[in-house]
Design an enzyme around this catalytic site. Structure first.
Site, short mmCIF file in Angstrom:
data_model
loop_
_atom_site.label_atom_id
_atom_site.label_comp_id
_atom_site.label_asym_id
_atom_site.label_seq_id
_atom_site.Cartn_x
_atom_site.Cartn_y
_atom_site.Cartn_z
N ARG A 121 0.29 63.32 -49.82
CA ARG A 121 1.66 62.84 -49.63
C ARG A 121 2.62 63.98 -49.34
O ARG A 121 3.69 63.77 -48.75
CB ARG A 121 2.12 62.04 -50.85
CG ARG A 121 2.10 62.78 -52.15
CD ARG A 121 2.45 61.85 -53.30
NE ARG A 121 2.31 62.49 -54.60
CZ ARG A 121 2.49 61.88 -55.76
NH1 ARG A 121 2.79 60.60 -55.76
NH2 ARG A 121 2.34 62.52 -56.90
N TYR A 129 -4.52 54.58 -68.07
CA TYR A 129 -5.53 55.11 -67.15
C TYR A 129 -6.82 54.28 -67.24
O TYR A 129 -7.43 53.96 -66.21
CB TYR A 129 -5.82 56.57 -67.50
CG TYR A 129 -6.71 57.27 -66.49
CD1 TYR A 129 -6.19 57.72 -65.28
CD2 TYR A 129 -8.05 57.49 -66.75
CE1 TYR A 129 -6.99 58.37 -64.35
CE2 TYR A 129 -8.86 58.15 -65.84
CZ TYR A 129 -8.32 58.58 -64.64
OH TYR A 129 -9.13 59.22 -63.72
#
Length: 276
Positions: free
Chosen positions: A38, A194
């Site tokens: 990104r 997570y």
């Protein structure tokens, strides 16, 4: 640079760590390998490191949490290539310093680790070649045994499980986070955000594989636990180097038989039962 027959591999979030090593390994075997990140500056720096080793990765900006970014990447691929032959969904985040999370942190993690897969499925999957391979980077925390809530232990093993139900599983967890620490810790223990994201990824792997089979497509979708790898995400803790962590993902991407479909593969390349 590449003709339309050149095989194409894409690795998300691959400017460092395991993703970087997967790109390195693929560059030695595949014609066109896209290192994506990104952050453009970090991505190009990673490409330069590989070029110094005599490798020729390609780079494209890709933010997996931004559907516009995914669509721009899809447009680029469809213009320059016949399709995608290998897709490694590697992008993921974890704050290893925090086993207790806020709703905002949990939502950000889910956006990166799980919801992004739904966007990628919608936008990039139509570009997959007829015998493409999709590798989802899961974890030993992506095994079903990490979940403590019985209703989801029962639901996620259903033969007719749907993507909608997996999304409901994630939403139920996010609601638990809103309800406070005791509620979400009882859902999946510490680092529950997570764990839930990786269990959802694993479940999605199997659902999507069944969908491809129903469609008569020879596309393989597998998930993999790369091991406890020393990366920035783990604050340098772990059992394996990133290069060793890339072993099983590279096996699935290149060397595994095409018949290997809808499985959970351990870091040493053997299959395990996800729901034991």
């Amino acid at each position: 640079m590449y003709n339309m027959e050149t095989k194409v591999a894409v690795v998300t979030g691959s400017n460092k760590g395991i993703g970087f090593e997967i790109v390195k390994g693929l560059c030695r075997k595949i014609g066109a390998v896209y290192l994506t990140a990104r952050n453009e500056e970090r991505g190009r720096e990673a490409v330069e490191k590989l070029e110094k080793l005599g490798l020729r990765p390609l780079f494209h900006v890709l933010d997996v949490t931004d559907e516009t970014s995914i669509q721009e990447f899809a447009n680029y691929i469809s213009t320059h290539h016949a399709g995608i032959d290998i897709l490694v969904n590697n992008a993921g985040i974890l704050d290893f310093d925090k086993s207790v999370t806020s709703y905002e942190d949990a939502k950000r993690l889910m956006d990166t680790n799980f919801y992004s897969l739904l966007s990628i499925s919608k936008i990039l999957y139509p570009l997959l070649s007829n015998n493409a391979r999709v590798i989802n980077m899961s974890s030993d925390w992506g095994l079903l045994s990490n979940i403590r809530k019985q209703v989801w232990l029962d639901t996620l093993v259903k033969d007719n499980l749907t993507t909608v139900e997996i999304s409901q599983f994630v939403e139920d967890f996010l609601q638990a986070v809103k309800n406070g620490k005791n509620s979400f810790v009882s859902f999946a223990g510490h680092y529950s955000d997570y764990k839930v994201s990786k269990v959802a990824m694993s479940a999605l792997t199997f659902v999507q594989q069944k969908e491809f089979i129903k469609q008569g497509k020879d596309i393989s979708v597998n998930c993999v636990h790369p091991g406890f790898v020393k990366t920035d995400m783990t604050k340098g803790m772990g059992d394996f180097s990133p290069e060793r962590g890339a072993k099983a993902p590279l096996y699935l991407a290149v060397d595994a038989p095409q018949s290997l479909k809808g499985t959970f593969v351990w870091h040493d390349c053997h299959q395990v039962n996800w729901d034991d």
